[in-house]
Write a protein that holds these residues in place. Structure first.
Motif, mmCIF file in Angstrom:
data_model
loop_
_atom_site.group_PDB
_atom_site.id
_atom_site.type_symbol
_atom_site.label_atom_id
_atom_site.label_comp_id
_atom_site.label_asym_id
_atom_site.label_seq_id
_atom_site.Cartn_x
_atom_site.Cartn_y
_atom_site.Cartn_z
ATOM 1 N N GLU A 148 13.824 9.012 20.940
ATOM 2 C CA GLU A 148 15.054 8.678 21.296
ATOM 3 C C GLU A 148 16.348 8.796 20.551
ATOM 4 N N TYR A 149 17.551 8.979 21.152
ATOM 5 C CA TYR A 149 18.499 9.021 20.314
ATOM 6 C C TYR A 149 19.491 7.963 20.745
ATOM 7 N N GLU A 150 20.445 7.472 19.979
ATOM 8 C CA GLU A 150 21.608 6.502 20.313
ATOM 9 C C GLU A 150 22.937 6.970 19.719
ATOM 10 N N ASN A 151 23.995 6.525 20.708
ATOM 11 C CA ASN A 151 25.323 6.329 20.190
ATOM 12 C C ASN A 151 25.825 5.304 20.079
ATOM 13 N N LYS A 194 21.798 17.326 20.791
ATOM 14 C CA LYS A 194 20.767 17.613 19.726
ATOM 15 C C LYS A 194 19.988 18.655 20.140
ATOM 16 N N SER A 210 18.641 17.757 23.711
ATOM 17 C CA SER A 210 18.696 16.262 24.234
ATOM 18 C C SER A 210 20.368 15.973 24.214
ATOM 19 N N ASN A 250 16.910 9.173 26.281
ATOM 20 C CA ASN A 250 15.936 10.101 25.884
ATOM 21 C C ASN A 250 16.131 11.243 27.219
ATOM 22 N N ASN A 300 27.630 16.255 20.418
ATOM 23 C CA ASN A 300 26.548 15.300 20.011
ATOM 24 C C ASN A 300 25.251 15.527 21.043
#
Length: 141
Positions: free
Chosen positions: A2-5, A49, A65, A11, A47
């Motif tokens: 999972e990624y976050e901003n 990925k 992603s 995800n 941003n």
């Protein structure tokens, strides 16, 4: 993964493929290396990925992603448009071949990674008969 901003955790993964116009095999070194670098720069700026990537002689495969504020169509439009413009500025042979200024064919393939697992897409990209390099973004010789 999972990624976050600043706004959320997400995800959202897409398998994206696009091809050169007329499937001309013009993505050879040093053009393919420059294309890879432009895609990486473009993704970093938005941003996005890159999980896996591959540049063939006439196509690009990516597993990415994307943050939820980017639609898949805008993501591909940005990557294709920017790379086409900058490659044609830098390589006159592309401008000569693609006199209409369209390096990429219309359209693209996009699939959200879900029914097909991320591992299957990674293996598919990994086994594109392109020699392995030190990074996760390969370029066909």
């Amino acid at each position: 993964m999972e990624y976050e901003n600043d706004m959320c955790i997400y995800n959202i993964k897409y398998h994206i493929i696009w091809v050169t116009k007329y499937r001309y095999k013009v993505l050879v070194k040093p053009i393919s290396i420059r294309l890879r670098d432009l895609i990486i720069q473009g993704c970093e700026a938005r941003n996005i990925k890159i999980i896996k990537g591959s540049v063939g002689k006439d196509h690009v495969h990516m597993l990415v992603s994307c943050p939820p504020n980017l639609s898949p169509s805008k993501t591909v439009q940005y990557l294709k448009g920017r790379s086409s413009r900058l490659l044609q500025e830098q390589y006159p042979e592309l401008r000569k071949r693609y006199w209409g200024q369209h390096l990429w064919a219309r359209g693209y393939f996009l699939r959200a990674v879900g029914n097909v697992t991320e591992e299957i897409v990674k293996n598919y990209i990994e086994n594109q008969e392109i020699p392995v390099t030190k990074s996760d973004f390969k370029v066909e010789e």
